[in-house]
Design an enzyme around this catalytic site. Structure first.
Site, mmCIF file in Angstrom:
data_model
loop_
_atom_site.group_PDB
_atom_site.id
_atom_site.type_symbol
_atom_site.label_atom_id
_atom_site.label_comp_id
_atom_site.label_asym_id
_atom_site.label_seq_id
_atom_site.Cartn_x
_atom_site.Cartn_y
_atom_site.Cartn_z
ATOM 1 N N HIS A 146 0.938 -1.032 -0.057
ATOM 2 C CA HIS A 146 0.014 -0.027 0.076
ATOM 3 C C HIS A 146 0.868 1.176 0.200
ATOM 4 C CE1 HIS A 146 -4.134 -1.594 1.038
ATOM 5 N NE2 HIS A 146 -3.365 -2.629 0.799
ATOM 6 N N PRO A 147 0.562 2.139 -0.987
ATOM 7 C CA PRO A 147 1.604 3.226 -1.146
ATOM 8 C C PRO A 147 1.094 4.744 -0.151
ATOM 9 C CG PRO A 147 -0.284 3.317 -2.882
ATOM 10 C CD PRO A 147 -0.445 2.101 -1.875
ATOM 11 N N CYS A 148 0.013 4.439 0.632
ATOM 12 C CA CYS A 148 -0.508 5.627 1.345
ATOM 13 C C CYS A 148 0.503 6.286 2.393
ATOM 14 C CB CYS A 148 -2.008 5.441 1.826
ATOM 15 S SG CYS A 148 -1.933 3.964 2.825
ATOM 16 N N HIS A 149 1.367 5.591 2.655
ATOM 17 C CA HIS A 149 2.550 6.183 3.719
ATOM 18 C C HIS A 149 3.748 6.227 3.040
ATOM 19 C CE1 HIS A 149 -0.339 5.751 7.110
ATOM 20 N NE2 HIS A 149 -0.378 4.505 6.874
#
Lengths: 192, 274
Positions: A146-149
């Site tokens: 997941h790229p959100c951080h």
């Protein structure tokens, strides 16, 4: 500047990585995307002991040459890692898929189990860490981190002036940090 | 915004009649099982509504693992990670009730994600919401929310509670500092092709609100009439939330009012000449 990267810089970074990769045949190649941009692909085969808690990964070629004793529970897993640019998050994203020798896809549980011990803390939120996703270019099902951080992580490098001089390749730095959780380890050659 | 709450409510309450049958080669009993009819929310996801269907066909199929279950229409596996209404608009061919077939064998693992229960649906849903807010507000709004707010969003959707969902989602639809969204979260679907994401700003270079027509003209010009760009091409049908909006509809308004709960505007393109 926050921990983002532009699409143009992403392409330059990928080009640089593939250039280095070519020098010692590490299999990173560029592919053209639908919009005429590019993304990066690497294929590798690793020997994996899927039943042990303590998973030991070795490159297949090496262990083959060393003629090391092989447990019957080990098998060769084919990995294909794709590094694409996310225009939603303005960061790179790691997509990957892993196949057993019989052609079946590794399960999500197995993927989680392959995460090295030093990254086990990330599995506390495993559903928002690694999960399945539609590959933006190919449309079929891949795993992805997941790229959100990512921008928060990379802010430490991008904005830290004391190391800014040595910070040359955003994608390489990011990949060295997150690649191991998806069985993508980089040779030291890339950092010389 | 108050005047358009009717639109939000109407969208939320969209329903789809579905007739579930089990694939003949899955049947292990002499008796042919009855079909299972359900009226489901367009905004929901198949794994959230199919427990009942699974139990209905469990005896006939002798299956005990709901995670192996997958759905198909006309030979097309249905991707559970898209809202049900999107799948119907894309594949349903206006047939009602929508005849959907249940399978357990030969899970098409490169085409459909394995569904590991509600956790997987929630994770995928929240991932989409985060991506949408990254496009709209650089993730500022979603990151400012507490974990409980994320849960409220999910519980509102999964339990079909409009007020619970919108008490949180209204923040995600806010114009921070009265600015329109940085970028409109939208996904374009065509049959048998990967989903497309196009990155369209809410405001044009001239400072005007971009319309649906501007979007097509910039990114998908074949959708418009060759000689008159203010009309749809006769070769294509455009469906958003089961309807075809006028081309002069502002994208910002559509994003605020016609998005699915994942905060994406899902645009279906159907080619009419085959």
């Amino acid at each position: 500047m926050d921990g983002y990267i532009s699409k143009e810089d992403f392409k330059r970074c990928c080009y640089d990585i593939c250039t280095i990769s070519m020098k010692f045949q590490d299999n990173f190649v560029l592919r053209t995307s639908k919009d005429g941009d590019c993304y990066m692909v690497r294929k590798s085969i690793k020997k994996v002991d899927l039943e042990n808690e303590e998973t030991v990964l070795t490159d297949f070629e090496e262990s083959f040459e060393c003629q090391s004793i092989t447990s019957s529970k080990c098998c060769a897993i084919t990995f294909e890692h794709h590094i694409l640019y996310s225009e939603s998050f303005n960061v790179p994203v790691l997509y990957f898929v892993a196949y057993c020798h019989d052609g079946s896809m590794l399960s999500l549980e197995s993927i989680w189990n392959l995460v090295p011990r030093q990254h086990q803390h990330a599995l506390l939120e495993k559903w928002s860490f690694i999960s399945q996703q539609e590959h933006p270019e190919l449309g079929c099902i891949y795993y992805h981190l997941h790229p959100c951080h990512t921008s928060t992580l990379m802010k430490n490098f991008v904005c830290n002036h004391s190391i800014k001089e040595k910070f040359k390749n955003y994608v390489l730095t990011w990949l060295s940090a997150v690649g191991p959780v998806a069985c993508l380890d980089l040779e030291l050659e890339y950092f010389k | 915004m108050a005047d358009d709450k009717e639109v939000l409510r109407e969208i939320w309450e969209g329903r789809l009649p579905i007739c579930f049958n089990i694939s003949p080669d899955e049947i292990t009993t002499v008796d042919q099982p009855e079909p299972c009819y359900l009226l489901v929310p367009r905004m929901s996801y198949f794994p959230l509504v199919t427990d009942k269907v699974f139990r209905h066909f469990q005896k006939a199929s002798n299956q005990d693992d709901i995670d192996k279950m997958w759905l198909e229409y006309n030979g097309q596996p249905l991707k559970w990670h898209y809202p049900i209404g999107v799948l119907y608009d894309l594949y349903g061919e206006n047939v009602l009730p929508w005849p959907v077939t249940l399978h357990f064998k030969k899970f098409p693992e490169t085409e459909i994600m394995k569904c590991h229960g509600r956790d997987a649906v929630e994770a995928h849903f929240m991932s989409a919401v985060k991506e949408a807010d990254s496009l709209k507000h650089r993730s500022v709004v979603i990151n400012a929310m507490k974990r409980n707010d994320h849960k409220q969003l999910w519980m509102g959707l999964s339990n079909d509670r409009y007020d619970q969902f919108w008490s949180i989602n209204k923040k995600l639809m806010e114009r921070v500092n009265s600015e329109p969204f940085r970028c409109i979260p939208l996904r374009v679907h065509q049959r048998y092709k990967p989903m497309l994401m196009k990155f369209c700003k809410s405001v044009s270079e001239k400072g005007e609100l971009n319309t649906l027509g501007n979007f097509f003209q910039t990114f998908l010009p074949f959708i418009l009439d060759e000689n008159d760009h203010s009309k749809y091409s006769k070769n294509w049908k455009v469906i958003i939330q089961g309807i075809t909006p006028m081309l002069n509809t502002p994208l910002q308004w559509m994003s605020e009012h016609l998005s699915h709960p994942d905060n994406f505007l899902h645009i279906i393109l159907i080619e009419l000449i085959c």
